[in-house]
Design a protein around this motif. Structure first.
Motif, PDB file in Angstrom:
ATOM      1  N   GLU A   1      47.339  34.126  31.173  1.00 34.61           N
ATOM      2  CA  GLU A   1      47.173  32.850  31.873  1.00 34.61           C
ATOM      3  C   GLU A   1      47.707  32.934  33.300  1.00 34.61           C
ATOM      4  O   GLU A   1      47.400  32.086  34.129  1.00 34.61           O
ATOM      5  CB  GLU A   1      47.885  31.728  31.113  1.00 34.61           C
ATOM      6  CG  GLU A   1      47.235  31.405  29.777  1.00 34.61           C
ATOM      7  CD  GLU A   1      47.940  30.273  29.055  1.00 34.61           C
ATOM      8  OE1 GLU A   1      48.837  29.642  29.646  1.00 34.61           O
ATOM      9  OE2 GLU A   1      47.591  30.032  27.885  1.00 34.61           O
ATOM     10  N   LEU A   2      48.521  33.954  33.591  1.00 36.73           N
ATOM     11  CA  LEU A   2      49.085  34.130  34.934  1.00 36.73           C
ATOM     12  C   LEU A   2      48.375  35.218  35.734  1.00 36.73           C
ATOM     13  O   LEU A   2      48.294  35.130  36.954  1.00 36.73           O
ATOM     14  CB  LEU A   2      50.579  34.473  34.838  1.00 36.73           C
ATOM     15  CG  LEU A   2      51.486  33.417  34.226  1.00 36.73           C
ATOM     16  CD1 LEU A   2      52.905  33.957  34.085  1.00 36.73           C
ATOM     17  CD2 LEU A   2      51.485  32.163  35.086  1.00 36.73           C
ATOM     18  N   PHE A   3      47.900  36.250  35.051  1.00 36.36           N
ATOM     19  CA  PHE A   3      47.300  37.396  35.737  1.00 36.36           C
ATOM     20  C   PHE A   3      45.919  37.693  35.188  1.00 36.36           C
ATOM     21  O   PHE A   3      45.705  37.674  33.974  1.00 36.36           O
ATOM     22  CB  PHE A   3      48.144  38.669  35.523  1.00 36.36           C
ATOM     23  CG  PHE A   3      49.504  38.620  36.134  1.00 36.36           C
ATOM     24  CD1 PHE A   3      49.678  38.846  37.492  1.00 36.36           C
ATOM     25  CD2 PHE A   3      50.619  38.368  35.358  1.00 36.36           C
ATOM     26  CE1 PHE A   3      50.932  38.806  38.052  1.00 36.36           C
ATOM     27  CE2 PHE A   3      51.884  38.326  35.912  1.00 36.36           C
ATOM     28  CZ  PHE A   3      52.042  38.543  37.263  1.00 36.36           C
ATOM     29  N   THR A   4      45.002  37.996  36.084  1.00 40.14           N
ATOM     30  CA  THR A   4      43.709  38.510  35.651  1.00 40.14           C
ATOM     31  C   THR A   4      43.838  40.026  35.493  1.00 40.14           C
ATOM     32  O   THR A   4      44.798  40.638  35.971  1.00 40.14           O
ATOM     33  CB  THR A   4      42.618  38.221  36.694  1.00 40.14           C
ATOM     34  OG1 THR A   4      42.906  38.959  37.885  1.00 40.14           O
ATOM     35  CG2 THR A   4      42.513  36.727  36.999  1.00 40.14           C
ATOM     36  N   GLU A   5      42.883  40.637  34.832  1.00 41.13           N
ATOM     37  CA  GLU A   5      42.909  42.085  34.660  1.00 41.13           C
ATOM     38  C   GLU A   5      42.855  42.797  36.019  1.00 41.13           C
ATOM     39  O   GLU A   5      43.517  43.811  36.220  1.00 41.13           O
ATOM     40  CB  GLU A   5      41.741  42.529  33.786  1.00 41.13           C
ATOM     41  CG  GLU A   5      41.883  43.964  33.313  1.00 41.13           C
ATOM     42  CD  GLU A   5      40.909  44.327  32.213  1.00 41.13           C
ATOM     43  OE1 GLU A   5      40.557  45.509  32.152  1.00 41.13           O
ATOM     44  OE2 GLU A   5      40.527  43.432  31.435  1.00 41.13           O
ATOM     45  N   GLU A   6      42.103  42.257  36.953  1.00 40.65           N
ATOM     46  CA  GLU A   6      42.013  42.849  38.295  1.00 40.65           C
ATOM     47  C   GLU A   6      43.363  42.790  39.013  1.00 40.65           C
ATOM     48  O   GLU A   6      43.747  43.733  39.712  1.00 40.65           O
ATOM     49  CB  GLU A   6      40.944  42.139  39.138  1.00 40.65           C
ATOM     50  CG  GLU A   6      39.530  42.339  38.631  1.00 40.65           C
ATOM     51  CD  GLU A   6      39.169  41.407  37.468  1.00 40.65           C
ATOM     52  OE1 GLU A   6      39.812  40.337  37.313  1.00 40.65           O
ATOM     53  OE2 GLU A   6      38.264  41.756  36.710  1.00 40.65           O
ATOM     54  N   GLN A   7      44.093  41.680  38.858  1.00 39.92           N
ATOM     55  CA  GLN A   7      45.410  41.553  39.487  1.00 39.92           C
ATOM     56  C   GLN A   7      46.412  42.542  38.883  1.00 39.92           C
ATOM     57  O   GLN A   7      47.210  43.132  39.603  1.00 39.92           O
ATOM     58  CB  GLN A   7      45.934  40.128  39.343  1.00 39.92           C
ATOM     59  CG  GLN A   7      45.177  39.121  40.174  1.00 39.92           C
ATOM     60  CD  GLN A   7      45.536  37.695  39.835  1.00 39.92           C
ATOM     61  OE1 GLN A   7      45.796  37.370  38.671  1.00 39.92           O
ATOM     62  NE2 GLN A   7      45.536  36.838  40.849  1.00 39.92           N
ATOM     63  N   ILE A   8      46.348  42.730  37.580  1.00 43.09           N
ATOM     64  CA  ILE A   8      47.241  43.689  36.918  1.00 43.09           C
ATOM     65  C   ILE A   8      46.969  45.092  37.437  1.00 43.09           C
ATOM     66  O   ILE A   8      47.899  45.842  37.766  1.00 43.09           O
ATOM     67  CB  ILE A   8      47.078  43.614  35.388  1.00 43.09           C
ATOM     68  CG1 ILE A   8      47.568  42.260  34.875  1.00 43.09           C
ATOM     69  CG2 ILE A   8      47.807  44.765  34.698  1.00 43.09           C
ATOM     70  CD1 ILE A   8      47.193  41.972  33.431  1.00 43.09           C
ATOM     71  N   GLU A   9      45.705  45.480  37.520  1.00 40.90           N
ATOM     72  CA  GLU A   9      45.345  46.800  38.051  1.00 40.90           C
ATOM     73  C   GLU A   9      45.844  46.970  39.487  1.00 40.90           C
ATOM     74  O   GLU A   9      46.369  48.021  39.851  1.00 40.90           O
ATOM     75  CB  GLU A   9      43.828  47.012  37.998  1.00 40.90           C
ATOM     76  CG  GLU A   9      43.286  47.221  36.611  1.00 40.90           C
ATOM     77  CD  GLU A   9      43.669  48.570  36.028  1.00 40.90           C
ATOM     78  OE1 GLU A   9      43.774  49.552  36.769  1.00 40.90           O
ATOM     79  OE2 GLU A   9      43.877  48.619  34.802  1.00 40.90           O
ATOM     80  N   LEU A  10      45.678  45.930  40.298  1.00 43.26           N
ATOM     81  CA  LEU A  10      46.128  45.980  41.690  1.00 43.26           C
ATOM     82  C   LEU A  10      47.640  46.200  41.770  1.00 43.26           C
ATOM     83  O   LEU A  10      48.109  47.050  42.522  1.00 43.26           O
ATOM     84  CB  LEU A  10      45.745  44.688  42.418  1.00 43.26           C
ATOM     85  CG  LEU A  10      46.212  44.567  43.865  1.00 43.26           C
ATOM     86  CD1 LEU A  10      45.499  45.594  44.734  1.00 43.26           C
ATOM     87  CD2 LEU A  10      45.969  43.169  44.382  1.00 43.26           C
TER      88      LEU A  10
END
Length: 69
Positions: A37-46
């Protein structure tokens, strides 16, 4: 750790510092939990790619870099 790396620090007087290291070709398995709910998968990868590029920890430039696979 695979060994100890030392170097000289000179401020007012010179002294040696020593830090344990792990060989660059070493691999690890890791499990991380992120709140989706806080991070998208793209944000985690970044974030993981950025952390690996600049490194983690007090001596990140020397010892804390990694490649997220």
């Amino acid at each position: 750790p695979d060994g100890v790396d030392t170097y000289t620090v000179t401020a007012v007087r010179s002294f040696f510092k020593a830090y344990e290291y792990i060989n660059p070709e070493t691999t690890f398995d890791a499990t991380m939990h992120f709140d989706d709910e806080l991070f998208t998968e793209e944000q985690i990868e970044l974030v993981l790619n950025k952390c690996g590029g600049i490194g983690l920890g007090a001596f990140r430039a020397r010892f804390g870099k990694f490649v997220w696979v």
